[in-house]
Design an enzyme around this catalytic site. Structure first.
Site, short mmCIF file in Angstrom:
data_model
loop_
_atom_site.label_atom_id
_atom_site.label_comp_id
_atom_site.label_asym_id
_atom_site.label_seq_id
_atom_site.Cartn_x
_atom_site.Cartn_y
_atom_site.Cartn_z
N LYS A 41 0.80 -1.22 0.00
CA LYS A 41 0.00 0.00 0.00
C LYS A 41 0.84 1.28 0.00
O LYS A 41 0.37 2.34 -0.45
CB LYS A 41 -0.92 0.00 1.22
CG LYS A 41 -2.02 -1.04 1.20
CD LYS A 41 -3.17 -0.62 0.32
CE LYS A 41 -4.39 -1.51 0.50
NZ LYS A 41 -5.53 -1.06 -0.31
N THR A 95 -8.22 9.60 4.94
CA THR A 95 -8.60 8.33 4.31
C THR A 95 -9.35 7.49 5.32
O THR A 95 -9.36 7.77 6.51
CB THR A 95 -7.38 7.57 3.77
OG1 THR A 95 -7.83 6.56 2.86
CG2 THR A 95 -6.57 6.92 4.89
N SER A 127 -9.09 -0.19 6.94
CA SER A 127 -9.03 -1.14 8.05
C SER A 127 -7.60 -1.43 8.47
O SER A 127 -7.37 -2.17 9.41
CB SER A 127 -9.70 -2.46 7.64
OG SER A 127 -9.03 -3.03 6.55
N ALA A 174 -15.59 -13.64 1.01
CA ALA A 174 -15.65 -12.25 0.52
C ALA A 174 -15.47 -12.28 -1.00
O ALA A 174 -14.61 -11.61 -1.54
CB ALA A 174 -14.59 -11.39 1.19
N ASP A 215 -16.97 -11.21 -3.67
CA ASP A 215 -17.74 -10.30 -4.53
C ASP A 215 -17.10 -10.11 -5.90
O ASP A 215 -17.80 -9.96 -6.91
CB ASP A 215 -17.90 -8.94 -3.85
CG ASP A 215 -16.57 -8.28 -3.55
OD1 ASP A 215 -16.23 -7.29 -4.22
OD2 ASP A 215 -15.84 -8.76 -2.67
N LYS A 224 10.35 -18.93 5.89
CA LYS A 224 10.74 -18.18 7.11
C LYS A 224 10.32 -16.72 7.03
O LYS A 224 11.04 -15.81 7.44
CB LYS A 224 12.26 -18.26 7.36
CG LYS A 224 12.86 -19.64 7.19
CD LYS A 224 12.22 -20.68 8.10
CE LYS A 224 12.86 -22.04 7.89
NZ LYS A 224 12.14 -23.13 8.61
N SER A 273 1.26 -9.65 -0.59
CA SER A 273 0.86 -8.24 -0.46
C SER A 273 1.21 -7.59 0.87
O SER A 273 1.37 -6.37 0.92
CB SER A 273 -0.65 -8.11 -0.72
OG SER A 273 -1.37 -8.97 0.15
#
Length: 334
Positions: A64, A86, A89, A219, A221, A283, A319
């Site tokens: 992000k 902003t 979560s 989730a 969608d 690891k 991510s």
């Protein structure tokens, strides 16, 4: 003449290879060029060569920071001086806080009360002003609008923003430079900012590359949207992967619709099993959202699908690595 007439398919989207390249130039001095990891042991499980792009080692612990950094550094001074706001979560909230700190501007972060403690801690550590909301998107957006009106701060949307999409697309520029032989990239999907940027850049570099999404069953969608041909939103979500509970936006949906070949859904147990492999073999501490790409490639839905039998060199976007260990231990003890 032929070159002039060659179609530029990416130009109809919120970002393109030009905006992604510009974003990389802008943010390169501030981000980490994240490493690629691989494991012969994990490769033997899937019968393919996997290359893990470890955004868990990015500043803020997640991809992000790329998009947030691009969005905030590209703001005109008169806008930046009023600050940024902003709602998130977790990882986007931390990324905006860190990028705003870098530029020296005020930051207002609307966070649902249910957000993982480790991610809230990152926001506070980076100097973001935390404003609590209820878990619903309506509450988050309502408070963000109120803060905007009171402060004049600029909204940095978590994913439905061309600057964010362009920043996330810089992952593909690095990944295809590091591993040019890739024929497939597997990307977590939620609001779609990450996969939109990755797909736009990757397909501009190599039009034949496949881009697959990985999504939790609780989730799903995006998978439903893809099947329906229009955006589908869910009344509620239920998944351990807290970073993958958003729904597609007006700017990300067209990219997912047109450029993402398929969406592979996996359940939470498959995600946790993939997390264990990251811990035990590579690891590396990976959050559920970051492990879902490996879970998808290990799944029967991928392994037994003849459409993907020629996916031999696969890039997997890891991510993020901000793990709420308390929740994870509870899941392990069930």
């Amino acid at each position: 003449m032929d070159q002039e007439e060659e179609p530029q398919v990416e130009s109809k989207y919120a970002a393109d290879i030009s905006s992604i390249t510009e974003a990389h130039t802008r943010i390169k001095p501030h981000i980490h060029k994240t490493p690629i990891l691989s494991s012969e042991t994990i490769n033997s499980f899937v019968g393919r060569s996997l290359f893990f792009k470890c955004e868990c080692f990015q500043k803020g612990g997640a991809f992000k920071f790329r998009g947030a950094c691009n969005a905030i550094l590209s703001l005109p001074e008169d806008q930046a001086s009023r600050g940024v706001v902003t709602h998130s979560s977790g990882n986007h909230a931390a990324a905006v806080s860190l990028a705003a700190k870098l530029r020296g501007v005020p930051t207002y972060i609307i966070i649902p009360k249910t957000a993982p403690k480790c991610k809230v801690g990152n926001v506070i550590r980076y100097g973001g002003q935390v404003i609590w909301s209820e878990p619903s998107m309506q509450s988050r957006e309502g408070i963000a609008n109120k803060v905007q009106q009171e402060t004049g701060a600029v909204l940095i949307h978590p994913y439905n923003d061309g600057r964010i999409i362009s920043g996330q697309g810089t992952i593909s520029l690095e990944l295809l430079d590091q591993v040019p032989q890739l024929d497939t990239i597997v990307v977590p999907i939620s609001g779609g900012g990450l996969i939109s940027g990755v797909a736009l850049a990757a397909k501009a570099i190599n039009p034949n590359i496949r881009v697959l999404a990985a999504e939790p069953c609780g989730a799903d969608d995006a998978a439903r949207s893809k099947a329906a041909g229009t955006i589908v939103t869910l009344p509620e979500t239920n998944t351990l992967a807290d970073g993958l509970r958003a729904h597609l936006g007006s700017l990300t949906w067209p990219v997912v619709r047109d450029l993402v070949e398929d969406i592979i859904t996996v359940d939470d147990k498959e995600i946790v099993d993939a997390m264990k492999l990251f811990y035990e073999i590579l690891k590396v501490a990976v959050e559920p959202s970051g492990a879902i790409g490996l879970a998808a490639v290990l799944s029967d839905k991928f392994q037994q699908n003849p459409a993907w039998k020629n996916c031999n060199n696969i890039g997997i976007i890891v991510s993020g690595g901000n793990v709420d260990l308390g929740v994870l231990w509870e899941f392990f003890s069930k």
